[in-house]
Scaffold this active site. Structure first.
Site, mmCIF file in Angstrom:
data_model
loop_
_atom_site.group_PDB
_atom_site.id
_atom_site.type_symbol
_atom_site.label_atom_id
_atom_site.label_comp_id
_atom_site.label_asym_id
_atom_site.label_seq_id
_atom_site.Cartn_x
_atom_site.Cartn_y
_atom_site.Cartn_z
ATOM 1 N N GLY A 133 26.087 40.390 70.579
ATOM 2 C CA GLY A 133 26.342 39.510 71.710
ATOM 3 C C GLY A 133 25.159 39.473 72.665
ATOM 4 N N CYS A 134 25.117 38.463 73.510
ATOM 5 C CA CYS A 134 23.968 38.266 74.394
ATOM 6 C C CYS A 134 23.903 39.336 75.484
ATOM 7 C CB CYS A 134 23.984 36.862 74.988
ATOM 8 S SG CYS A 134 25.538 36.371 75.755
ATOM 9 N N PHE A 135 24.998 39.530 76.239
ATOM 10 C CA PHE A 135 25.023 40.606 77.229
ATOM 11 C C PHE A 135 24.772 41.946 76.547
ATOM 12 C CE2 PHE A 135 27.705 38.178 80.494
ATOM 13 C CZ PHE A 135 26.728 38.225 81.478
ATOM 14 N N ALA A 136 25.405 42.148 75.384
ATOM 15 C CA ALA A 136 25.265 43.419 74.675
ATOM 16 C C ALA A 136 23.804 43.698 74.332
ATOM 17 C CB ALA A 136 26.119 43.411 73.414
ATOM 18 N N THR A 137 23.074 42.675 73.923
ATOM 19 C CA THR A 137 21.663 42.854 73.583
ATOM 20 C C THR A 137 20.869 43.318 74.796
ATOM 21 O OG1 THR A 137 21.755 41.202 71.815
ATOM 22 C CG2 THR A 137 19.591 41.670 72.762
#
Length: 324
Positions: A133-137
């Site tokens: 995921g984007c936030f996770a990255t």
């Protein structure tokens, strides 16, 4: 040439994949699947592709070399159960359906979590990838060097803001221009779905980690990018911290460590993550900036594809930021 298919071709992430892949020197776009737009010119949806004669289709090529799934969360598993691909087709899923360990095996297919800076060796030999995921990255790249050295021994605090493209192309109350313009809001406080994948990655490096990751996501009044500020108590001094991060990412071409201030314009329209590392009054502060549609989605997916096919991971991703 690598024959690539895109499933779920009408969204923002699919649009970014198209923009990148049409310039990739080793890729030929084989099909762009859309159940709602078969036969229509792709440029009717992705208007930046007006010069292209590509059209949507409701058929897939089961023998494609690689297939990118750009479907809404919850739909990738359903699609894979309804469509069969060849024994050699590589699949990269950009939803959250298959990211967690408990979901990673589907009908005998084992999906590897595709955070390159954590799983590069596994990705190189993988056939199936669950793209992060984007936030996770953004958040994981700020935490992983500390986890590797067992330095996450206190609660972690994260304050991160994302652009409107993070909500997808579908119109909702909070993505409508009249609501989003000149506005700012918190959503899914302490309960965002990306927390689970962040936790699994941290524990893979620091098995005894059992502290809270307090995450406040915000909707921003801009279209692209994520800026995450991550802070916690840590005993290491500033120079030691910077060296620790530089050593962790020394072989990672898309993750850049700096002491200087970072901002979104440095990474928007690129596949880079910039990390500013500081020690202030006993606290570590890591500021992480990425483009949510590239390093947080399509760019990272292509980075994974490159590794899976034995290419240099930077291939087709040499973008400079649009700074002005």
């Amino acid at each position: 040439m690598i024959k690539a298919g895109i499933v779920g071709g009408t969204g923002y992430v699919a649009g970014e994949l198209l923009r990148c892949l049409i310039h990739h020197p080793e890729v030929e776009i084989d099909f762009v699947y859309s159940h709602s737009k078969p036969g229509e010119q792709i440029s009717k949806v992705h208007q930046d592709m007006l010069a292209s004669d590509l059209t949507f289709t409701d058929k897939v090529n089961a023998s494609a070399d690689v297939v990118f799934l750009c479907l809404g969360h919850g739909n990738s598993i359903k699609f894979l159960k309804e469509h069969q691909f060849s024994a050699t087709t590589k699949i990269i899923d950009l939803s959250n359906d298959l990211r967690l360990k408990k979901d990673a095996i589907l009908d005998g297919k084992k999906f590897i979590y595709g955070l390159v800076e954590l799983k590069k060796h596994d990705i190189q030999s993988a056939q199936f990838i669950a793209n992060p995921g984007c936030f996770a990255t953004a958040i994981q790249l700020a935490l992983l060097p500390l986890a590797k050295h067992k330095l996450l021994n206190d609660e972690v605090h994260v304050h991160a803001i994302t652009g409107s493209t993070g909500a997808g192309q579908g119109l909702t109350e909070t993505s409508h221009f009249s609501w989003r313009n000149n506005n700012l809001s918190i959503y899914k406080a302490f309960s965002h779905q990306h927390l689970d994948e962040i936790g699994e990655s941290v524990v893979s490096l620091q098995s005894e980690f059992n502290q809270a990751i307090n995450f406040l996501p915000l909707r921003g009044d801009f279209t692209r990018g994520i800026l995450a500020s991550v802070y916690l108590n840590c005993s290491l001094e500033g120079e030691e911290l910077v060296s620790l991060f530089e050593d962790f990412y020394k072989d990672e071409p898309f993750t850049i460590v700096t002491k200087d201030n970072v901002n979104l314009k440095q990474v928007v329209n690129t596949n880079y993550c910039f990390l500013q590392v500081q020690k202030i009054d006993g606290k570590v502060l890591i500021t992480s900036v990425i483009d949510n549609l590239l390093k947080g989605a399509a760019g990272q997916a292509i980075q994974n594809m490159n590794l899976m096919f034995g290419l240099e991971e930077q291939t087709g991703l040499g973008f400079k930021a649009s700074y002005f």
